[in-house]
Scaffold this motif. Sequence first.
Motif, mmCIF file in Angstrom:
data_model
loop_
_atom_site.group_PDB
_atom_site.id
_atom_site.type_symbol
_atom_site.label_atom_id
_atom_site.label_comp_id
_atom_site.label_asym_id
_atom_site.label_seq_id
_atom_site.Cartn_x
_atom_site.Cartn_y
_atom_site.Cartn_z
ATOM 1 N N UNK A 203 0.570 -1.082 0.155
ATOM 2 C CA UNK A 203 -0.023 -0.111 0.127
ATOM 3 C C UNK A 203 0.790 1.340 -0.048
ATOM 4 N N UNK A 204 1.961 1.194 0.687
ATOM 5 C CA UNK A 204 2.632 2.254 0.683
ATOM 6 C C UNK A 204 3.350 2.614 -0.477
ATOM 7 N N UNK A 205 3.928 1.566 -1.201
ATOM 8 C CA UNK A 205 4.617 1.765 -2.648
ATOM 9 C C UNK A 205 3.580 2.379 -3.361
ATOM 10 N N UNK A 206 2.257 1.772 -3.601
ATOM 11 C CA UNK A 206 1.194 2.144 -4.377
ATOM 12 C C UNK A 206 0.832 3.805 -4.220
ATOM 13 N N UNK A 207 0.590 4.027 -2.913
ATOM 14 C CA UNK A 207 0.417 5.458 -2.403
ATOM 15 C C UNK A 207 1.651 6.481 -2.964
ATOM 16 N N UNK A 208 2.911 6.082 -2.929
ATOM 17 C CA UNK A 208 3.899 6.753 -3.435
ATOM 18 C C UNK A 208 4.161 6.860 -4.866
ATOM 19 N N UNK A 209 3.763 5.695 -5.395
ATOM 20 C CA UNK A 209 3.715 5.741 -7.061
ATOM 21 C C UNK A 209 2.669 7.079 -7.444
ATOM 22 N N UNK A 210 1.650 6.810 -6.797
ATOM 23 C CA UNK A 210 0.447 7.947 -7.171
ATOM 24 C C UNK A 210 0.860 9.302 -6.801
ATOM 25 N N UNK A 211 1.501 9.383 -5.456
ATOM 26 C CA UNK A 211 2.124 10.700 -5.044
ATOM 27 C C UNK A 211 3.181 11.233 -5.935
ATOM 28 N N UNK B 243 3.515 10.619 -8.928
ATOM 29 C CA UNK B 243 2.894 10.959 -10.450
ATOM 30 C C UNK B 243 2.202 12.314 -10.335
ATOM 31 N N UNK B 244 1.711 12.792 -9.212
ATOM 32 C CA UNK B 244 1.157 14.201 -9.074
ATOM 33 C C UNK B 244 2.030 15.232 -8.610
ATOM 34 N N UNK C 288 8.112 17.226 3.757
ATOM 35 C CA UNK C 288 6.839 17.393 4.255
ATOM 36 C C UNK C 288 5.561 17.101 3.357
ATOM 37 N N UNK C 289 5.934 17.193 2.178
ATOM 38 C CA UNK C 289 4.764 16.845 1.112
ATOM 39 C C UNK C 289 4.537 15.125 1.104
ATOM 40 N N UNK C 290 5.664 14.624 1.216
ATOM 41 C CA UNK C 290 5.688 12.980 1.307
ATOM 42 C C UNK C 290 4.736 12.669 2.661
ATOM 43 N N UNK C 291 5.207 13.125 3.636
ATOM 44 C CA UNK C 291 4.529 12.975 5.018
ATOM 45 C C UNK C 291 3.183 13.210 4.881
ATOM 46 N N UNK D 74 12.294 8.074 3.475
ATOM 47 C CA UNK D 74 13.421 8.318 2.636
ATOM 48 C C UNK D 74 13.564 7.856 1.081
ATOM 49 N N UNK D 75 12.766 6.606 1.138
ATOM 50 C CA UNK D 75 12.565 5.870 -0.233
ATOM 51 C C UNK D 75 11.772 6.688 -1.024
ATOM 52 N N UNK D 76 10.727 7.415 -0.633
ATOM 53 C CA UNK D 76 9.826 8.076 -1.546
ATOM 54 C C UNK D 76 10.944 9.107 -2.128
ATOM 55 N N UNK D 77 11.626 9.904 -1.349
ATOM 56 C CA UNK D 77 12.342 11.025 -1.728
ATOM 57 C C UNK D 77 13.516 10.262 -2.898
ATOM 58 N N UNK D 78 14.007 9.189 -2.298
ATOM 59 C CA UNK D 78 15.022 8.712 -3.117
ATOM 60 C C UNK D 78 14.474 8.450 -4.527
#
Length: 153
Positions: free
Chosen positions: A104-112, A114-115, A122-125, A143-147
Amino acid sequence: MKVELTVNGKEISADVEDRLLLVHFLRDVADLTATNIGCETTSCGACTVLLDGESVKSCTVLAAQADGGSVTTLEGLAADGQMHAVQEAFHQEHGLQCGFCTPGMVMAIVSLLKENPSPTEAEVRTGLEGNICRCTGYHNIVRAALAAAEAGK
Ligand code: FES
Ligand code: FES
């Protein structure tokens, strides 16, 4: 009722009960079990998938509501034997502990991403507020999302 969905590029149709949730369609009909069920009350985000490109909590969508739509689950992210950039970033940044929240985290980050391809921390959090990690591993997930965002530049 008959429901037809494209899941990770493959058409799947089935006769299902009107009340069947999308998450159960994915797990029990499509046999794709990466999408986890945590709360079934829209609270934890473990069931997050993409429906027509938008992230949704699949425990709050009926399979019937998704009829005719296109769903992407964690199983559909890797291509040509290569992990998706977000999966790779989770691996590199140790973004998981027990792994239950991870799909779920991975899919939410993929969507994030994309937008917003270049989010601040802060925006990732903020973007991940709907996803709970019971291992409280948020730091490495962020950190993974930012990377992944950095890798996508
Ligand atoms: Fe869907 Fe928790 S199982 S939000
Ligand atoms: Fe265990 Fe998030 S890694 S719930």
